[in-house]
Design an enzyme around this catalytic site. Structure first.
Site, PDB file in Angstrom:
ATOM      1  N   ASN A 183       0.870  -1.183   0.000  1.00 35.82           N
ATOM      2  CA  ASN A 183       0.000   0.000   0.000  1.00 35.82           C
ATOM      3  C   ASN A 183       0.904   1.229   0.000  1.00 35.82           C
ATOM      4  O   ASN A 183       1.487   1.575   1.026  1.00 35.82           O
ATOM      5  CB  ASN A 183      -0.892  -0.040   1.256  1.00 35.82           C
ATOM      6  CG  ASN A 183      -1.742   1.204   1.397  1.00 35.82           C
ATOM      7  OD1 ASN A 183      -1.816   2.039   0.492  1.00 35.82           O
ATOM      8  ND2 ASN A 183      -2.401   1.336   2.539  1.00 35.82           N
ATOM      9  N   TRP A 184       0.996   1.870  -1.159  1.00 32.94           N
ATOM     10  CA  TRP A 184       1.919   3.018  -1.280  1.00 32.94           C
ATOM     11  C   TRP A 184       1.330   4.278  -0.645  1.00 32.94           C
ATOM     12  O   TRP A 184       2.022   5.284  -0.520  1.00 32.94           O
ATOM     13  CB  TRP A 184       2.247   3.274  -2.749  1.00 32.94           C
ATOM     14  CG  TRP A 184       3.033   2.178  -3.413  1.00 32.94           C
ATOM     15  CD1 TRP A 184       3.493   1.016  -2.832  1.00 32.94           C
ATOM     16  CD2 TRP A 184       3.485   2.125  -4.785  1.00 32.94           C
ATOM     17  NE1 TRP A 184       4.176   0.257  -3.756  1.00 32.94           N
ATOM     18  CE2 TRP A 184       4.185   0.915  -4.966  1.00 32.94           C
ATOM     19  CE3 TRP A 184       3.344   2.988  -5.885  1.00 32.94           C
ATOM     20  CZ2 TRP A 184       4.757   0.545  -6.187  1.00 32.94           C
ATOM     21  CZ3 TRP A 184       3.907   2.614  -7.109  1.00 32.94           C
ATOM     22  CH2 TRP A 184       4.607   1.414  -7.252  1.00 32.94           C
ATOM     23  N   LYS A 185       0.068   4.218  -0.263  1.00 36.37           N
ATOM     24  CA  LYS A 185      -0.620   5.372   0.343  1.00 36.37           C
ATOM     25  C   LYS A 185      -0.412   6.628  -0.514  1.00 36.37           C
ATOM     26  O   LYS A 185      -0.330   6.538  -1.726  1.00 36.37           O
ATOM     27  CB  LYS A 185      -0.143   5.579   1.779  1.00 36.37           C
ATOM     28  CG  LYS A 185      -0.204   4.302   2.605  1.00 36.37           C
ATOM     29  CD  LYS A 185      -0.083   4.548   4.074  1.00 36.37           C
ATOM     30  CE  LYS A 185      -0.042   3.226   4.803  1.00 36.37           C
ATOM     31  NZ  LYS A 185      -0.109   3.354   6.235  1.00 36.37           N
ATOM     32  N   HIS A 243      -9.513   0.796   4.911  1.00 39.58           N
ATOM     33  CA  HIS A 243      -8.229   0.954   5.608  1.00 39.58           C
ATOM     34  C   HIS A 243      -8.451   1.844   6.830  1.00 39.58           C
ATOM     35  O   HIS A 243      -9.280   2.762   6.800  1.00 39.58           O
ATOM     36  CB  HIS A 243      -7.206   1.588   4.660  1.00 39.58           C
ATOM     37  CG  HIS A 243      -5.824   1.562   5.220  1.00 39.58           C
ATOM     38  ND1 HIS A 243      -5.388   2.506   6.117  1.00 39.58           N
ATOM     39  CD2 HIS A 243      -4.800   0.691   5.051  1.00 39.58           C
ATOM     40  CE1 HIS A 243      -4.133   2.218   6.464  1.00 39.58           C
ATOM     41  NE2 HIS A 243      -3.765   1.127   5.827  1.00 39.58           N
ATOM     42  N   GLU A 292      -6.907   4.236   7.987  1.00 37.59           N
ATOM     43  CA  GLU A 292      -6.747   5.677   7.745  1.00 37.59           C
ATOM     44  C   GLU A 292      -8.023   6.260   7.146  1.00 37.59           C
ATOM     45  O   GLU A 292      -8.370   7.407   7.400  1.00 37.59           O
ATOM     46  CB  GLU A 292      -5.521   5.924   6.855  1.00 37.59           C
ATOM     47  CG  GLU A 292      -4.234   5.728   7.653  1.00 37.59           C
ATOM     48  CD  GLU A 292      -3.065   5.191   6.870  1.00 37.59           C
ATOM     49  OE1 GLU A 292      -3.067   5.262   5.620  1.00 37.59           O
ATOM     50  OE2 GLU A 292      -2.128   4.671   7.513  1.00 37.59           O
ATOM     51  N   GLU A 326      -5.449  -5.516  10.425  1.00 37.24           N
ATOM     52  CA  GLU A 326      -4.443  -4.487  10.677  1.00 37.24           C
ATOM     53  C   GLU A 326      -4.719  -3.795  12.011  1.00 37.24           C
ATOM     54  O   GLU A 326      -5.532  -2.852  12.068  1.00 37.24           O
ATOM     55  CB  GLU A 326      -4.469  -3.443   9.565  1.00 37.24           C
ATOM     56  CG  GLU A 326      -4.172  -4.007   8.188  1.00 37.24           C
ATOM     57  CD  GLU A 326      -3.588  -2.940   7.265  1.00 37.24           C
ATOM     58  OE1 GLU A 326      -2.531  -3.195   6.697  1.00 37.24           O
ATOM     59  OE2 GLU A 326      -4.179  -1.855   7.147  1.00 37.24           O
ATOM     60  N   GLY A 381       2.339   1.803  10.792  1.00 31.32           N
ATOM     61  CA  GLY A 381       3.265   2.933  10.655  1.00 31.32           C
ATOM     62  C   GLY A 381       3.956   3.312  11.956  1.00 31.32           C
ATOM     63  O   GLY A 381       4.567   4.371  12.046  1.00 31.32           O
ATOM     64  N   SER A 401       3.390  -2.585  10.289  1.00 28.16           N
ATOM     65  CA  SER A 401       4.840  -2.577  10.491  1.00 28.16           C
ATOM     66  C   SER A 401       5.532  -3.875  10.072  1.00 28.16           C
ATOM     67  O   SER A 401       6.524  -4.279  10.670  1.00 28.16           O
ATOM     68  CB  SER A 401       5.172  -2.219  11.942  1.00 28.16           C
ATOM     69  OG  SER A 401       4.721  -0.902  12.239  1.00 28.16           O
ATOM     70  N   GLY A 449       2.747  -1.252   4.303  1.00 32.17           N
ATOM     71  CA  GLY A 449       2.800   0.175   4.000  1.00 32.17           C
ATOM     72  C   GLY A 449       4.231   0.607   3.732  1.00 32.17           C
ATOM     73  O   GLY A 449       4.777   0.409   2.645  1.00 32.17           O
ATOM     74  N   GLY A 450       4.868   1.185   4.749  1.00 42.97           N
ATOM     75  CA  GLY A 450       6.202   1.772   4.603  1.00 42.97           C
ATOM     76  C   GLY A 450       7.226   0.908   3.889  1.00 42.97           C
ATOM     77  O   GLY A 450       7.952   1.382   3.008  1.00 42.97           O
TER      78      GLY A 450
HETATM   79  C1  PEP Z   1      -0.838  -0.156   6.056  1.00 44.76           C
HETATM   80  O1  PEP Z   1      -0.973   1.045   5.909  1.00 44.76           O
HETATM   81  O2  PEP Z   1      -1.677  -0.912   5.573  1.00 44.76           O
HETATM   82  C2  PEP Z   1       0.310  -0.626   6.816  1.00 44.76           C
HETATM   83  C3  PEP Z   1       0.282  -1.836   7.254  1.00 44.76           C
HETATM   84  O3  PEP Z   1       1.345   0.278   7.027  1.00 44.76           O
HETATM   85  P1  PEP Z   1       2.783  -0.057   7.660  1.00 44.76           P
HETATM   86  O4  PEP Z   1       3.271  -1.329   7.029  1.00 44.76           O
HETATM   87  O5  PEP Z   1       3.639   1.114   7.311  1.00 44.76           O
HETATM   88  O6  PEP Z   1       2.586  -0.209   9.136  1.00 44.76           O
END
Ligand code: PEP
Length: 252
Positions: free
Chosen positions: A10-12, A96, A98, A168, A174, A214, A235-236
């Site tokens: 997920n590049w957000k 998600h 967010e 999640e 994050g 994470s 994500g990251g």
């Molecule tokens: C996400 O946004 O779906 C996520 C899991 O982010 P991260 O891996 O950065 O925690």
């Protein structure tokens, strides 16, 4: 039934067009021989089409980060499931945290989007997960059950098997604070029981449940080894070729 591991990035709201294409190209080359997992990247909507074009004839599919539930019409700023399908999108992330927590998206809205995505032939990746205060209050399963029931209301067993669920925990997204493999497994097993209770054992065995929060190239293998963890939503660590590749290689 063996479920194929599914790793999605997920590049957000990150990267530029050139950085997106560079990442897509790098991943395309380095995943050419990957057979142990299904892989997808979910760029910002403005980069979906060029990234999908760059990933044509690769092992990587493209997903969107959101969709609107109406087919077309006066919905300024929104994008329909048919439009995503039209440009070669395969998956769509829905609900998600967010979007739930920053943009006020409810499970009812997620449910309408899930129906719209399935009707257009997209594969929904429906996110569920508890806040830190909810985990600390011991209501994780209750929160996840409410999101599960709301998000999948009116979905048939056949359609359910097409969906992916991403567990999640919001406190792990994050933050660098990853759930332990045991914590992830406990909730994943509970989600599978929820699917079984509503849709039967076969559907429960078929649905892939990703863990997200994470995940990185150091912790992926241990999490992915858990029996009810069928992949990761990342994500990251999906923003760099090597770290995303390290996670994909954690699939055995
Ligand atoms: C996400 O946004 O779906 C996520 C899991 O982010 P991260 O891996 O950065 O925690």
């Amino acid at each position: 039934m063996t479920r194929r591991i599914f790793i999605a990035g997920n590049w957000k709201m990150n990267l530029t067009l050139s950085a997106s294409l560079e990442l897509a190209e790098g991943l395309k080359q380095k995943t050419a021989n990957v057979t142990a997992a299904d892989v997808a990247v979910c760029p910002p909507s403005v980069y979906l089409q060029p990234v999908a074009a760059a990933l044509r004839n690769s092992n990587i599919k493209v997903g969107a980060q959101n969709v609107y539930f109406e087919k077309n019409g006066a919905f300024t700023g929104e994008i329909s499931a048919e439009m995503l399908k039209d440009i070669g999108v395969t998956y769509v992330i829905l609900g998600h945290s967010e979007r739930r927590n920053i943009l006020g998206e409810s499970s009812e809205t997620v449910n309408r989007k899930t129906h719209a995505a399935l009707a257009a032939g997209l594969i929904p990746i429906v996110c569920v997960g508890e806040l830190l205060k909810e985990r600390e209050a011991g209501v994780t399963e209750e929160v996840v059950r409410r999101q599960f029931d709301g998000s999948f209301s009116g979905i048939s067993a056949e359609d359910m098997t097409k969906c992916v669920i991403a567990y999640e925990p919001v406190w792990a997204i994050g933050t660098g604070k990853v759930a332990t493999p045991e914590q992830a497994e406990e909730v994943h097993a509970a989600i599978r029981k929820m699917i079984a209770a509503k849709y039967g054992k076969d559907a429960a065995e078929a649905v892939r449940i990703q863990y997200g929060g994470s995940v990185n190239d150091k912790n992926a293998e241990e999490i992915l080894a858990k029996p009810n963890v069928d992949g990761a939503l990342v994500g990251g660590a999906s923003l760099k070729v090597d770290s995303f590749l390290g996670i994909i290689n954690g699939a055995k």
